[in-house]
Design a protein around this motif. Structure first.
Motif, mmCIF file in Angstrom:
data_model
loop_
_atom_site.group_PDB
_atom_site.id
_atom_site.type_symbol
_atom_site.label_atom_id
_atom_site.label_comp_id
_atom_site.label_asym_id
_atom_site.label_seq_id
_atom_site.Cartn_x
_atom_site.Cartn_y
_atom_site.Cartn_z
ATOM 1 N N LEU A 75 37.749 37.491 39.490
ATOM 2 C CA LEU A 75 39.065 37.887 39.971
ATOM 3 C C LEU A 75 39.600 39.019 39.112
ATOM 4 O O LEU A 75 39.179 39.191 37.968
ATOM 5 C CB LEU A 75 40.046 36.713 39.912
ATOM 6 C CG LEU A 75 39.648 35.480 40.718
ATOM 7 C CD1 LEU A 75 39.130 34.405 39.788
ATOM 8 C CD2 LEU A 75 40.818 34.963 41.495
ATOM 9 N N VAL A 76 40.537 39.764 39.670
ATOM 10 C CA VAL A 76 41.215 40.812 38.904
ATOM 11 C C VAL A 76 42.711 40.557 39.032
ATOM 12 O O VAL A 76 43.202 40.217 40.110
ATOM 13 C CB VAL A 76 40.831 42.231 39.388
ATOM 14 C CG1 VAL A 76 41.200 42.458 40.834
ATOM 15 C CG2 VAL A 76 41.449 43.289 38.483
ATOM 16 N N GLY A 77 43.409 40.690 37.912
ATOM 17 C CA GLY A 77 44.847 40.444 37.904
ATOM 18 C C GLY A 77 45.642 41.728 37.826
ATOM 19 O O GLY A 77 45.258 42.668 37.132
ATOM 20 N N GLU A 78 46.744 41.741 38.572
ATOM 21 C CA GLU A 78 47.649 42.890 38.519
ATOM 22 C C GLU A 78 49.035 42.436 38.978
ATOM 23 O O GLU A 78 49.162 41.727 39.975
ATOM 24 C CB GLU A 78 47.153 44.028 39.420
ATOM 25 C CG GLU A 78 48.021 45.267 39.302
ATOM 26 C CD GLU A 78 47.496 46.422 40.122
ATOM 27 O OE1 GLU A 78 47.108 47.426 39.516
ATOM 28 O OE2 GLU A 78 47.470 46.302 41.360
ATOM 29 N N ASN A 79 50.065 42.832 38.231
ATOM 30 C CA ASN A 79 51.458 42.504 38.562
ATOM 31 C C ASN A 79 51.674 41.004 38.783
ATOM 32 O O ASN A 79 52.359 40.593 39.725
ATOM 33 C CB ASN A 79 51.931 43.292 39.787
ATOM 34 C CG ASN A 79 51.864 44.781 39.565
ATOM 35 O OD1 ASN A 79 52.073 45.264 38.454
ATOM 36 N ND2 ASN A 79 51.556 45.533 40.611
ATOM 37 N N GLY A 80 51.057 40.176 37.946
ATOM 38 C CA GLY A 80 51.273 38.737 38.017
ATOM 39 C C GLY A 80 50.526 38.005 39.118
ATOM 40 O O GLY A 80 50.704 36.815 39.310
ATOM 41 N N ARG A 81 49.657 38.702 39.850
ATOM 42 C CA ARG A 81 48.866 38.021 40.884
ATOM 43 C C ARG A 81 47.388 38.322 40.669
ATOM 44 O O ARG A 81 47.028 39.322 40.049
ATOM 45 C CB ARG A 81 49.313 38.432 42.285
ATOM 46 C CG ARG A 81 49.043 39.874 42.639
ATOM 47 C CD ARG A 81 49.473 40.204 44.067
ATOM 48 N NE ARG A 81 49.139 41.571 44.385
ATOM 49 C CZ ARG A 81 47.990 41.962 44.910
ATOM 50 N NH1 ARG A 81 47.057 41.074 45.196
ATOM 51 N NH2 ARG A 81 47.761 43.239 45.170
ATOM 52 N N GLU A 82 46.549 37.427 41.201
ATOM 53 C CA GLU A 82 45.106 37.617 41.070
ATOM 54 C C GLU A 82 44.504 37.864 42.443
ATOM 55 O O GLU A 82 44.911 37.274 43.428
ATOM 56 C CB GLU A 82 44.450 36.385 40.439
ATOM 57 C CG GLU A 82 44.650 36.279 38.956
ATOM 58 C CD GLU A 82 43.817 35.172 38.336
ATOM 59 O OE1 GLU A 82 43.212 35.414 37.291
ATOM 60 O OE2 GLU A 82 43.792 34.067 38.910
ATOM 61 N N GLU A 83 43.519 38.745 42.458
ATOM 62 C CA GLU A 83 42.814 39.088 43.684
ATOM 63 C C GLU A 83 41.334 38.793 43.475
ATOM 64 O O GLU A 83 40.758 39.200 42.475
ATOM 65 C CB GLU A 83 43.039 40.575 43.957
ATOM 66 C CG GLU A 83 42.558 41.043 45.291
ATOM 67 C CD GLU A 83 42.934 42.506 45.519
ATOM 68 O OE1 GLU A 83 42.016 43.352 45.443
ATOM 69 O OE2 GLU A 83 44.126 42.786 45.747
ATOM 70 N N ARG A 127 44.340 45.966 32.488
ATOM 71 C CA ARG A 127 43.998 45.071 33.603
ATOM 72 C C ARG A 127 43.180 43.891 33.087
ATOM 73 O O ARG A 127 42.387 44.031 32.165
ATOM 74 C CB ARG A 127 43.225 45.861 34.648
ATOM 75 C CG ARG A 127 43.050 45.108 35.940
ATOM 76 C CD ARG A 127 42.656 46.034 37.060
ATOM 77 N NE ARG A 127 43.883 46.685 37.539
ATOM 78 C CZ ARG A 127 43.918 47.852 38.163
ATOM 79 N NH1 ARG A 127 42.819 48.535 38.355
ATOM 80 N NH2 ARG A 127 45.048 48.354 38.587
ATOM 81 N N VAL A 128 43.366 42.730 33.700
ATOM 82 C CA VAL A 128 42.653 41.518 33.274
ATOM 83 C C VAL A 128 41.687 41.083 34.370
ATOM 84 O O VAL A 128 42.080 40.876 35.525
ATOM 85 C CB VAL A 128 43.642 40.371 32.962
ATOM 86 C CG1 VAL A 128 42.889 39.108 32.577
ATOM 87 C CG2 VAL A 128 44.598 40.782 31.849
ATOM 88 N N PHE A 129 40.427 40.953 33.998
ATOM 89 C CA PHE A 129 39.387 40.445 34.882
ATOM 90 C C PHE A 129 39.032 39.048 34.417
ATOM 91 O O PHE A 129 38.898 38.803 33.217
ATOM 92 C CB PHE A 129 38.140 41.344 34.819
ATOM 93 C CG PHE A 129 38.362 42.716 35.385
ATOM 94 C CD1 PHE A 129 38.037 43.001 36.705
ATOM 95 C CD2 PHE A 129 38.898 43.728 34.598
ATOM 96 C CE1 PHE A 129 38.240 44.275 37.225
ATOM 97 C CE2 PHE A 129 39.105 44.992 35.113
ATOM 98 C CZ PHE A 129 38.778 45.273 36.423
ATOM 99 N N SER A 130 38.877 38.108 35.349
ATOM 100 C CA SER A 130 38.532 36.749 34.931
ATOM 101 C C SER A 130 37.386 36.209 35.758
ATOM 102 O O SER A 130 37.264 36.482 36.949
ATOM 103 C CB SER A 130 39.748 35.828 35.009
ATOM 104 O OG SER A 130 40.235 35.744 36.316
#
Length: 152
Positions: A75-83, A127-130
């Motif tokens: 997943l990738v996170g941006e603006n408090g949401r994950e995609e 950016r945060v990748f999980s």
């Protein structure tokens, strides 16, 4: 009667049985199923040069053979949401999702389920990748990687 356990790990999950003798009623027994829930999360920082390929390992201490038997997602996170970017089920090819965050870039799974994104852009900085690995419904291992992008 009680069983006290120290340094509990997931490997201690299982069925435990306590048996004791009573007089005059005979032997009594009780069983309990112990499920040790472990949601382990590790945090990393990855530095990468602008316009190069970003490579992020899922779980650095596990081999691809171990991960290949579990459900995995990136997943990738941006603006408090994950995609969701990629999902991988055992014995099946990876399923890639179109990403509004990484639009126009190549996203692939590499060796050992490493996430590969090309090219790296300045907007990836911070950016945060999980990566989430589902070992069992009660056990999920997660790793989160914050990206720092550098230019020359």
């Amino acid at each position: 009667w009680a069983l006290h356990m120290k340094n509990v790990t997931v490997s201690l999950s299982g069925q435990y049985k306590c048996t004791f003798a009573t007089y005059p009623y005979g032997t009594k027994a009780s069983k309990i199923q112990l499920i040790v829930k472990a949601e382990e999360e590790r945090h990393y920082l990855k530095k990468v040069w602008l316009n190069l390929t970003l490579e992020i390992p899922c779980l650095e201490d596990m081999t691809s053979e171990n991960l290949s038997t579990y459900h995995l997602k990136w997943l990738v996170g941006e603006n408090g949401r994950e995609e969701e970017l990629v999902t991988k089920e055992p014995s099946r090819p990876a399923v890639y999702r179109s990403s509004s965050v990484l639009e126009g870039r190549a996203v692939r799974l590499g060796l050992n389920n490493t996430l590969m994104v090309f090219p790296t852009k300045i907007t990836d900085d911070g950016r945060v990748f999980s990566c989430h690995v589902l070992h069992h419904p009660e056990r999920v291992q997660k790793s989160s990687t914050t990206v720092r992008v550098f230019g020359k």
